[in-house]
Write a protein that holds these residues in place. Structure first.
Motif, mmCIF file in Angstrom:
data_model
loop_
_atom_site.group_PDB
_atom_site.id
_atom_site.type_symbol
_atom_site.label_atom_id
_atom_site.label_comp_id
_atom_site.label_asym_id
_atom_site.label_seq_id
_atom_site.Cartn_x
_atom_site.Cartn_y
_atom_site.Cartn_z
ATOM 1 N N TYR A 137 2.346 2.034 -9.848
ATOM 2 C CA TYR A 137 2.475 0.997 -8.831
ATOM 3 C C TYR A 137 1.156 0.399 -8.353
ATOM 4 O O TYR A 137 1.161 -0.652 -7.720
ATOM 5 C CB TYR A 137 3.224 1.560 -7.616
ATOM 6 N N GLY A 138 0.044 1.061 -8.643
ATOM 7 C CA GLY A 138 -1.211 0.583 -8.077
ATOM 8 C C GLY A 138 -2.233 0.099 -9.076
ATOM 9 O O GLY A 138 -3.357 -0.233 -8.701
ATOM 10 N N ALA A 139 -1.843 0.041 -10.358
ATOM 11 C CA ALA A 139 -2.820 -0.252 -11.401
ATOM 12 C C ALA A 139 -3.321 -1.694 -11.379
ATOM 13 O O ALA A 139 -4.365 -1.989 -11.944
ATOM 14 C CB ALA A 139 -2.235 0.075 -12.774
ATOM 15 N N SER A 140 -2.595 -2.594 -10.738
ATOM 16 C CA SER A 140 -3.002 -3.998 -10.663
ATOM 17 C C SER A 140 -2.366 -4.629 -9.438
ATOM 18 O O SER A 140 -1.405 -4.093 -8.870
ATOM 19 C CB SER A 140 -2.572 -4.765 -11.922
ATOM 20 N N ASP A 141 -2.886 -5.777 -9.048
ATOM 21 C CA ASP A 141 -2.280 -6.512 -7.933
ATOM 22 C C ASP A 141 -0.833 -6.864 -8.245
ATOM 23 O O ASP A 141 0.034 -6.822 -7.357
ATOM 24 C CB ASP A 141 -3.064 -7.785 -7.636
ATOM 25 N N GLU A 142 -0.575 -7.216 -9.498
ATOM 26 C CA GLU A 142 0.783 -7.571 -9.904
ATOM 27 C C GLU A 142 1.738 -6.396 -9.738
ATOM 28 O O GLU A 142 2.858 -6.551 -9.227
ATOM 29 C CB GLU A 142 0.768 -8.039 -11.359
ATOM 30 N N ASP B 110 0.819 -1.225 0.000
ATOM 31 C CA ASP B 110 0.000 0.000 0.000
ATOM 32 C C ASP B 110 0.847 1.268 0.000
ATOM 33 O O ASP B 110 0.300 2.378 0.091
ATOM 34 C CB ASP B 110 -0.911 0.033 1.237
ATOM 35 N N GLY B 111 2.157 1.135 -0.093
ATOM 36 C CA GLY B 111 3.041 2.291 0.059
ATOM 37 C C GLY B 111 2.905 3.352 -1.014
ATOM 38 O O GLY B 111 3.409 4.458 -0.849
ATOM 39 N N PRO C 138 0.093 -7.282 9.315
ATOM 40 C CA PRO C 138 -1.083 -6.893 8.519
ATOM 41 C C PRO C 138 -0.997 -7.373 7.070
ATOM 42 O O PRO C 138 0.096 -7.578 6.524
ATOM 43 C CB PRO C 138 -1.064 -5.361 8.596
ATOM 44 N N GLU C 139 -2.156 -7.495 6.437
ATOM 45 C CA GLU C 139 -2.258 -8.062 5.099
ATOM 46 C C GLU C 139 -1.583 -7.220 4.018
ATOM 47 O O GLU C 139 -1.234 -7.743 2.956
ATOM 48 C CB GLU C 139 -3.732 -8.261 4.725
ATOM 49 N N ASN C 140 -1.414 -5.917 4.263
ATOM 50 C CA ASN C 140 -0.792 -5.098 3.220
ATOM 51 C C ASN C 140 0.689 -5.386 3.037
ATOM 52 O O ASN C 140 1.285 -4.985 2.041
ATOM 53 C CB ASN C 140 -0.989 -3.606 3.503
ATOM 54 N N GLN D 246 1.364 -3.818 -7.726
ATOM 55 C CA GLN D 246 1.518 -3.528 -6.300
ATOM 56 C C GLN D 246 2.533 -4.472 -5.660
ATOM 57 O O GLN D 246 3.363 -4.056 -4.850
ATOM 58 C CB GLN D 246 0.161 -3.635 -5.605
ATOM 59 N N GLN D 247 2.451 -5.745 -6.032
ATOM 60 C CA GLN D 247 3.392 -6.727 -5.493
ATOM 61 C C GLN D 247 4.810 -6.447 -5.975
ATOM 62 O O GLN D 247 5.765 -6.490 -5.191
ATOM 63 C CB GLN D 247 2.952 -8.135 -5.923
ATOM 64 N N ALA D 248 4.934 -6.147 -7.275
ATOM 65 C CA ALA D 248 6.255 -5.869 -7.833
ATOM 66 C C ALA D 248 6.865 -4.632 -7.196
ATOM 67 O O ALA D 248 8.054 -4.616 -6.845
ATOM 68 C CB ALA D 248 6.157 -5.703 -9.350
ATOM 69 N N PHE D 249 6.063 -3.586 -7.043
ATOM 70 C CA PHE D 249 6.539 -2.342 -6.423
ATOM 71 C C PHE D 249 7.095 -2.601 -5.029
ATOM 72 O O PHE D 249 8.205 -2.182 -4.680
ATOM 73 C CB PHE D 249 5.375 -1.351 -6.359
ATOM 74 N N ALA D 250 6.320 -3.314 -4.225
ATOM 75 C CA ALA D 250 6.717 -3.544 -2.834
ATOM 76 C C ALA D 250 7.956 -4.419 -2.746
ATOM 77 O O ALA D 250 8.917 -4.085 -2.034
ATOM 78 C CB ALA D 250 5.556 -4.179 -2.069
#
Length: 210
Positions: A122-127, A84-85, A173-175, A129-133
């Motif tokens: 970074y937030g356009a898809s779950d993929e 979520d960053g 937490p889940e994020n 978001q995961q890659a960003f983090a």
């Protein structure tokens, strides 16, 4: 120790001296050095859990293929990658934008552009978001290992663990995704250090596609 020495001498050691502690001041110095790691839009989506308590390390070891180094090392770190960053309203995104304005690298009227760019990248898809983090936290993790070695410490990174089990056991937490664990301490000198592993050559690394 210059970077060439740090890079060539850093190893994933298998045996830690359980009697030789890592002072808190030294660990904080390692983390402070690694905090200079670059990240996308300077969002720094990483956090650390620091385990020193023997009971906590044993609990983690049971979830990490029972690897002895988890509890033998004086410190074991749990790396957390915040998916979520990138989000508007996230406290570190907001702090980051304010600091950029204060430093003159951004102006207040660019806020919507900045948060929109972060969301698109970074937030356009779950993929994404995961890659960003995980990508950015991986940069940070490598910096921690190199910083530790530069200050005389040894480390061992681990990704062999029950991700969901660790999340539950430590109330994460889940994020957060958990990219890796890292044991930190001093190599046990009555053991034999394994020889360096094979590495790809420059010519094997550099590729092109027709």
């Amino acid at each position: 120790m210059d970077f060439k020495d740090v890079s060539s001498s850093r190893r994933a050691v298998n045996f830690f001296d359980p009697e030789k502690d890592v002072p808190e001041t030294l660990l904080r110095e390692v983390i402070a050095l690694a905090a200079r790691t670059p990240s996308g839009f300077n969002l720094q989506p990483w956090s650390l859990m620091v385990l020193r308590d023997p009971a906590e390390k044993k609990r983690l070891q049971a979830l990490a293929w029972n690897q002895p180094r988890v509890s033998e090392a004086p410190v074991t770190l749990i790396f957390l990658a915040d998916r979520d960053g990138w989000k508007k309203g996230h406290p570190f995104l907001e702090r980051n934008f304010k600091e950029m304005v204060r430093a003159g690298g951004m102006t207040e009227d660019k806020y919507d552009w900045f948060t929109g760019a972060c969301a698109d990248l970074y937030g356009a898809s779950d993929e994404k978001q995961q890659a960003f983090a995980c990508k950015n936290t991986g940069f940070f993790a490598m910096s921690v290992m190199l910083a530790a070695k530069s200050l005389g410490l040894d480390t061992h990174p681990m990704d062999g663990f029950d991700h969901d089990g660790v999340r539950r056991a430590f109330h994460i937490p889940e994020n957060y995704w958990i990219p890796m664990l890292l044991s930190v301490g001093y190599f046990r000198e009555d053991q034999t250090l394994a020889p360096p592993k094979w590495r790809k050559s420059v010519d094997e690394i550099v590729v092109k596609f027709d």
